[in-house]
Design a protein around this motif. Sequence first.
Motif, short mmCIF file in Angstrom:
data_model
loop_
_atom_site.label_atom_id
_atom_site.label_comp_id
_atom_site.label_asym_id
_atom_site.label_seq_id
_atom_site.Cartn_x
_atom_site.Cartn_y
_atom_site.Cartn_z
N TYR A 1 0.83 -1.21 0.00
CA TYR A 1 0.00 0.00 0.00
C TYR A 1 0.87 1.25 0.00
O TYR A 1 0.65 2.18 -0.79
CB TYR A 1 -0.92 -0.02 1.23
N GLU A 2 1.87 1.28 0.85
CA GLU A 2 2.75 2.44 0.91
C GLU A 2 3.59 2.58 -0.36
O GLU A 2 3.79 3.69 -0.87
CB GLU A 2 3.66 2.34 2.14
N LEU A 3 4.07 1.46 -0.87
CA LEU A 3 4.87 1.48 -2.10
C LEU A 3 4.07 2.07 -3.26
O LEU A 3 4.57 2.91 -4.03
CB LEU A 3 5.32 0.06 -2.45
N LEU A 4 2.81 1.64 -3.39
CA LEU A 4 1.97 2.14 -4.47
C LEU A 4 1.62 3.61 -4.27
O LEU A 4 1.62 4.40 -5.23
CB LEU A 4 0.69 1.30 -4.57
N LYS A 5 1.33 4.00 -3.04
CA LYS A 5 1.02 5.42 -2.78
C LYS A 5 2.21 6.31 -3.14
O LYS A 5 2.04 7.37 -3.76
CB LYS A 5 0.65 5.62 -1.31
N GLN A 6 3.40 5.89 -2.74
CA GLN A 6 4.59 6.69 -3.05
C GLN A 6 4.86 6.72 -4.55
O GLN A 6 5.31 7.73 -5.09
CB GLN A 6 5.80 6.15 -2.29
N SER A 7 4.56 5.61 -5.21
CA SER A 7 4.74 5.57 -6.67
C SER A 7 3.78 6.53 -7.36
O SER A 7 4.15 7.27 -8.29
CB SER A 7 4.51 4.15 -7.19
N PHE A 8 2.52 6.54 -6.91
CA PHE A 8 1.53 7.44 -7.49
C PHE A 8 1.85 8.91 -7.20
O PHE A 8 1.61 9.79 -8.04
CB PHE A 8 0.13 7.12 -6.95
N ALA A 9 2.39 9.15 -5.99
CA ALA A 9 2.68 10.53 -5.57
C ALA A 9 4.01 11.03 -6.11
O ALA A 9 4.27 12.24 -6.09
CB ALA A 9 2.66 10.62 -4.05
N GLY A 10 4.86 10.12 -6.54
CA GLY A 10 6.19 10.52 -7.04
C GLY A 10 7.16 10.87 -5.93
O GLY A 10 8.13 11.58 -6.15
N GLY A 11 6.89 10.36 -4.73
CA GLY A 11 7.77 10.65 -3.59
C GLY A 11 7.13 10.18 -2.31
O GLY A 11 6.06 9.56 -2.32
N GLU A 12 7.78 10.49 -1.17
CA GLU A 12 7.29 10.00 0.12
C GLU A 12 6.08 10.76 0.64
O GLU A 12 5.34 10.26 1.49
CB GLU A 12 8.42 10.05 1.16
N ASP A 13 5.85 11.97 0.17
CA ASP A 13 4.69 12.75 0.60
C ASP A 13 3.46 12.32 -0.20
O ASP A 13 3.33 12.65 -1.38
CB ASP A 13 4.95 14.25 0.41
N THR A 14 2.57 11.56 0.45
CA THR A 14 1.38 11.04 -0.23
C THR A 14 0.10 11.73 0.23
O THR A 14 -0.99 11.25 -0.04
CB THR A 14 1.27 9.52 0.02
N SER A 15 0.24 12.84 0.94
CA SER A 15 -0.92 13.49 1.56
C SER A 15 -1.89 14.10 0.55
O SER A 15 -3.05 14.34 0.88
CB SER A 15 -0.46 14.58 2.54
N GLN A 16 -1.43 14.34 -0.68
CA GLN A 16 -2.29 14.99 -1.67
C GLN A 16 -2.94 14.01 -2.65
O GLN A 16 -3.59 14.43 -3.60
CB GLN A 16 -1.47 16.01 -2.47
N LEU A 17 -2.78 12.73 -2.42
CA LEU A 17 -3.37 11.73 -3.33
C LEU A 17 -4.89 11.79 -3.27
O LEU A 17 -5.48 11.95 -2.20
CB LEU A 17 -2.90 10.32 -2.96
N GLY A 18 -5.53 11.61 -4.41
CA GLY A 18 -6.98 11.61 -4.49
C GLY A 18 -7.58 10.26 -4.15
O GLY A 18 -6.87 9.26 -3.98
N GLY A 19 -8.92 10.23 -4.07
CA GLY A 19 -9.62 9.01 -3.69
C GLY A 19 -9.38 7.86 -4.65
O GLY A 19 -9.26 6.71 -4.24
N GLY A 20 -9.29 8.17 -5.96
CA GLY A 20 -9.06 7.11 -6.94
C GLY A 20 -7.73 6.41 -6.73
O GLY A 20 -7.66 5.17 -6.78
N SER A 21 -6.67 7.18 -6.46
CA SER A 21 -5.35 6.59 -6.23
C SER A 21 -5.34 5.76 -4.96
O SER A 21 -4.74 4.68 -4.91
CB SER A 21 -4.29 7.70 -6.14
N LEU A 22 -6.01 6.24 -3.93
CA LEU A 22 -6.07 5.50 -2.66
C LEU A 22 -6.83 4.18 -2.84
O LEU A 22 -6.44 3.15 -2.28
CB LEU A 22 -6.75 6.34 -1.58
N MET A 23 -7.90 4.20 -3.63
CA MET A 23 -8.67 2.98 -3.87
C MET A 23 -7.85 1.96 -4.66
O MET A 23 -7.85 0.77 -4.34
CB MET A 23 -9.96 3.31 -4.61
N VAL A 24 -7.13 2.43 -5.68
CA VAL A 24 -6.31 1.52 -6.47
C VAL A 24 -5.21 0.92 -5.60
O VAL A 24 -4.96 -0.30 -5.62
CB VAL A 24 -5.70 2.24 -7.69
N ALA A 25 -4.54 1.76 -4.81
CA ALA A 25 -3.47 1.28 -3.94
C ALA A 25 -4.01 0.28 -2.91
O ALA A 25 -3.41 -0.77 -2.68
CB ALA A 25 -2.80 2.45 -3.23
N GLY A 26 -5.15 0.61 -2.31
CA GLY A 26 -5.74 -0.28 -1.31
C GLY A 26 -6.21 -1.59 -1.91
O GLY A 26 -6.00 -2.66 -1.34
#
Length: 297
Positions: A192-217
Amino acid sequence: MGDVAKDLTAGTVGGAAQLIVGHPFDTIKVKLQSQPVPLPGQAPKYAGAVDAVKQTLSAEGPRGLYKGMGAPLATVAAFNAVLFTVRGQMEGLLRSQPGAPLTVNQQVVAGAGAGVAVSFLACPTELIKCRLQAQSALASSDSAVVAVKYGGPMDVTRHVLKSEGGVRGLFKGLVPTMAREIPGNAALFGVYELLKQSFAGGEDTSQLGGGSLMVAGGLAGAFFWLSVYPTDVVKSVIQVDDYKNPKFSGSIDAFRKILASEGIKGLYKGFGPAMARSVPANAACFLAYEVTRSSMG
């Protein structure tokens, strides 16, 4: 204590979302896992997942797909409180400095620690759920009527406490439960963390949208089952095994007998419904958790 309360609340909402979305898939998974091995020349009770759904709806109606939901629903608050709170506390211990995001490896360690804790809640809950879900699968294949042995979660609990060794009986299958929860949650939170960081392009994943969170989860949930599925099969068959005339003496014996009688395929019975469940159920869980947690500040 503020973080603990937030993890408790968000975890409870996430767990409820996961349960509502995923329970019918879980019911079919357990039915396929626990159906008796057919005698030579006989067909199995269920030909596959679709057949199990059809037979369940025919014999029990839509409510049959939600059988056994009472036990996990009643304990979802406690289960997710432990899971997300222990993970949150371990995150605090693993951080290099306050507020610093965790690395993927640190999330794996935090997930494994949470898995140890939740095993002790998951085991009795899963035992009750599996007994209720599997009782029609364990009925004789030539019977047109569903054999009802238990009236509900409390009936299962009373029966086990009275006739299967007291409190110890509720923890039947603890070893395979831990073998599922520890590596499974390590994989779940790590991916989950690996995918979030990949989507966010870095360690700060606080700005990810609901779609990205659903895919990662959703994908993290799928990876959970990919990594531990055979241990879940062993857990299920042990927990529904007859107490007075058991087929299995323990986890290793169950593993060997399944492998000997059914081959590798036997260790993946119900895998399709489990994977079909894992993506939407975990997508719902993580989205609900993240949205609730962020709304609390």
